[in-house]
Design a protein around this motif. Structure first.
Motif, mmCIF file in Angstrom:
data_model
loop_
_atom_site.group_PDB
_atom_site.id
_atom_site.type_symbol
_atom_site.label_atom_id
_atom_site.label_comp_id
_atom_site.label_asym_id
_atom_site.label_seq_id
_atom_site.Cartn_x
_atom_site.Cartn_y
_atom_site.Cartn_z
ATOM 1 N N GLY A 1 0.816 -1.216 0.000
ATOM 2 C CA GLY A 1 0.000 0.000 0.000
ATOM 3 C C GLY A 1 0.848 1.264 0.000
ATOM 4 O O GLY A 1 0.495 2.272 0.599
ATOM 5 N N GLY A 2 2.031 1.171 -0.657
ATOM 6 C CA GLY A 2 2.911 2.345 -0.735
ATOM 7 C C GLY A 2 3.825 2.510 0.462
ATOM 8 O O GLY A 2 4.558 3.481 0.591
ATOM 9 N N ARG A 3 3.772 1.484 1.376
ATOM 10 C CA ARG A 3 4.645 1.576 2.563
ATOM 11 C C ARG A 3 5.842 0.626 2.455
ATOM 12 O O ARG A 3 6.785 0.736 3.209
ATOM 13 C CB ARG A 3 3.846 1.251 3.833
ATOM 14 C CG ARG A 3 2.745 2.276 4.113
ATOM 15 C CD ARG A 3 2.227 2.151 5.542
ATOM 16 N NE ARG A 3 1.673 0.852 5.852
ATOM 17 C CZ ARG A 3 1.833 0.232 7.031
ATOM 18 N NH1 ARG A 3 2.544 0.789 7.992
ATOM 19 N NH2 ARG A 3 1.282 -0.931 7.257
ATOM 20 N N CYS A 4 5.769 -0.344 1.543
ATOM 21 C CA CYS A 4 6.816 -1.341 1.311
ATOM 22 C C CYS A 4 7.022 -2.285 2.498
ATOM 23 O O CYS A 4 7.712 -1.979 3.468
ATOM 24 C CB CYS A 4 8.161 -0.733 0.934
ATOM 25 S SG CYS A 4 9.295 -2.033 0.386
ATOM 26 N N ASN A 5 6.401 -3.443 2.387
ATOM 27 C CA ASN A 5 6.494 -4.490 3.411
ATOM 28 C C ASN A 5 7.810 -5.252 3.202
ATOM 29 O O ASN A 5 7.867 -6.246 2.504
ATOM 30 C CB ASN A 5 5.265 -5.402 3.239
ATOM 31 C CG ASN A 5 5.159 -6.487 4.266
ATOM 32 O OD1 ASN A 5 4.289 -7.327 4.179
ATOM 33 N ND2 ASN A 5 6.053 -6.484 5.245
#
Length: 402
Positions: free
Chosen positions: A50-54
C-alpha cells in the motif's frame, strides 16, 4: 558498438538492485550495470504494501520462515540459514533505514513510506558507481566462449557474468527455454474467491476467524476471512489460493469450499452447545444475538439459512433445525465461481525449475556464469513481506558467491 561490463543484471527491481549493491560493496573493482526495460526502476517496491513497502517479516527462524512459501520451501532452507529476516533488518539499518514490526509480524520502514527504500537503493547505487540503464528491453541473449552478449532494441552489451532478476517476465522465460532451461508455466497465486450466495450477499465487510477446506482436495487453511462484494477474501482465502495455485487453476476456478465459521469447532460439539442454549435461553429469539464469536449480522444470516424464521424462540427449535444450524456454523458449503486478483499485489506461481539452480550460489546448473535472483524462479510466498525476503536472500547469496 558493444558496451563492456564485468556483470550485467537484467531487471531494475528489488532483487536486481539489492544484488548489484551487495556485489559492488564486496568488490568495488567490478563494473556492474542494471538494465531496466521500463522508464523507471523499483516500481513494484513503490506500490508494495500500500505504498509503505512491506520489507520483510518478523520470523527469525529459517525452519519456520520456509513454511510461508508454497513453492520453494525445501530449497530456501539453506539460503535462509545464510541470510534471514534478522540479517535484512541489520542490512537496512547499516544503510540508514530503520524498520519496525507491526502486530501481524509484517515489517515496514519507520517512515511508513516505500520511498525510503527506493532512496536507500538509489543512494547506494550512486555511491558505488553502478550504471542503471533504463528503457533497455532485452531482445536476445547469446553466449560466446566466456562472454554473454545481451542485445536490447538500441544497444549491445557484453559481460562475463549475467544475472537475471526479471520477475515474472514471460519473454525472458522464453529466452531461457532456448538455453535448455525448463520453465514451470505461470499461474496466478494470491487471489480472492468469487461467490454469489444469499448467505453473504448483504454482509460485505464482515470478518470471522475460520477454517476453510476445498472439496475433494487436501487444501485447508485457518485464519481471518473477509466477506466482500464479490465473495470472500482475507488471509484464510489468500493462503488457500497460494497453496492451491496449481490445483485451483486446473479446476478452472470452479470448485466447492467448506467454511467452519467457528474456526475448528466440531459439528457434534456445536450441536451439543446449541441444545444447552435451547434450555438456557428458551424464551429468547434465536436470531437476535450471536452466542458465538460471530457478528450478529453473520449469525442472523446463518440462522435464516438453517430454515429458522426471524422471530423463532430457542425453545421452539426442532431437532432438524438444530442440526441444520450446527451444520451451517461448522460446515457451510459455498460454490466458488472464478477469482479476482489485485493488480499491484499480483504474484504468480511459476518460473525456472528449481532443480536447475544451485541454491548455494544461485547459479544455473546448466550454464556457467548465469545467475538468478528473486521471482524469476519458481518460488512464491503468501503476503507479509516474504516475497521480498526471497529477493534479498537470493541477491545476498549471489553477491557473496561472485
Amino acid at each position: 558498438m558493444n558496451q563492456n561490463f564485468d556483470i550485467i543484471i537484467v531487471g531494475g527491481g528489488a532483487a536486481g538492485f539489492f544484488t548489484a549493491i551487495n556485489i559492488v560493496e564486496k568488490n568495488p573493482k567490478l563494473k556492474v550495470a542494471i538494465l531496466e526495460r521500463g522508464a523507471e526502476v523499483l516500481n513494484k517496491v513503490r506500490i508494495s504494501g500500500g505504498g509503505r513497502c512491506n520489507v520483510t517479516h518478523a520470523c527469525f527462524e529459517p525452519n519456520e520462515l520456509v513454511k510461508f512459501y508454497p513453492r520453494g520451501e525445501k530449497e530456501l532452507r539453506g539460503p535462509f540459514h545464510q541470510f534471514c529476516s534478522g540479517d535484512t533488518i541489520e542490512w537496512f539499518e547499516k544503510h540508514g533505514v530503520e524498520l519496525k514490526i507491526e502486530a501481524d509480524g509484517r515489517m515496514f520502514p519507520v517512515s511508513n513510506s516505500s520511498q525510503t527504500i527506493i532512496d536507500c537503493f538509489l543512494k547506494a547505487k550512486q555511491k558505488l558507481g553502478i550504471a542503471v540503464l533504463t528503457g533497455q528491453s532485452v531482445q536476445s541473449i547469446f553466449k560466446k566462449e566466456n562472454t554473454w552478449k545481451i542485445e536490447t532494441q538500441s544497444e549491445n552489451y557484453l559481460a562475463e557474468k549475467l544475472i537475471l532478476a526479471t520477475g515474472s517476465n514471460p519473454k525472458v522465460w522464453e529466452m531461457l527455454q532456448t538455453f535448455g532451461h525448463a520453465v514451470v508455466s505461470p499461474v496466478p497465486s494470491l487471489f480472492t474467491f468469487n461467490i454469489k450466495d444469499s448467505r453473504i450477499k448483504e454482509l460485505p465487510g464482515v470478518a470471522a476467524q475460520v477454517t476453510v477446506k476445498v472439496k475433494d482436495t487436501k487444501l485447508t487453511s485457518t485464519g481471518p476471512l473477509l466477506i466482500t462484494h464479490w465473495g470472500m477474501s482475507g488471509p484464510a482465502i489468500l493462503k488457500l489460493s497460494a497453496w492451491g495455485a496449481r490445483i485451483l487453476h486446473d479446476k478452472n476456478y470452479q470448485f466447492t469450499i467448506f467454511v467452519n465459521w467457528l474456526n475448528d469447532e466440531d459439528t457434534a460439539d456445536v450441536e451439543k452447545k446449541l441444545k444447552e442454549l435451547k434450555q438456557e435461553h428458551a424464551k429468547k429469539s434465536v436470531s437476535k444475538k450471536s452466542p458465538f464469536e460471530l457478528t450478529n449480522r453473520l449469525w442472523e444470516s446463518l440462522v435464516l439459512a438453517s430454515g429458522i424464521e426471524v422471530e423463532t424462540k430457542w425453545a421452539d427449535l426442532s431437532k432438524i433445525q438444530l442440526q441444520n444450524l450446527a451444520n451451517q456454523l461448522t460446515n457451510g458449503t459455498f460454490q466458488v465461481n472464478g477469482k479476482s486478483t489485485f493488480k499491484e499485489e499480483f504474484v504468480t506461481a511459476g518460473g525456472i525449475d528449481l532443480k536447475e539452480i544451485n541454491f548455494k550460489t544461485m547459479e544455473s546448473k546448466l550454464h556457467e556464469n548465469l545467475y538468478f535472483a528473486g521471482e524469476i524462479v519458481n518460488i512464491d510466498a503468501i503476503t507479509g513481506g516474504f516475497n521480498f525476503q526471497n529477493a534479498w536472500t537470493s541477491g545476498f547469496i549471489l553477491a557473496n558467491n561472485i
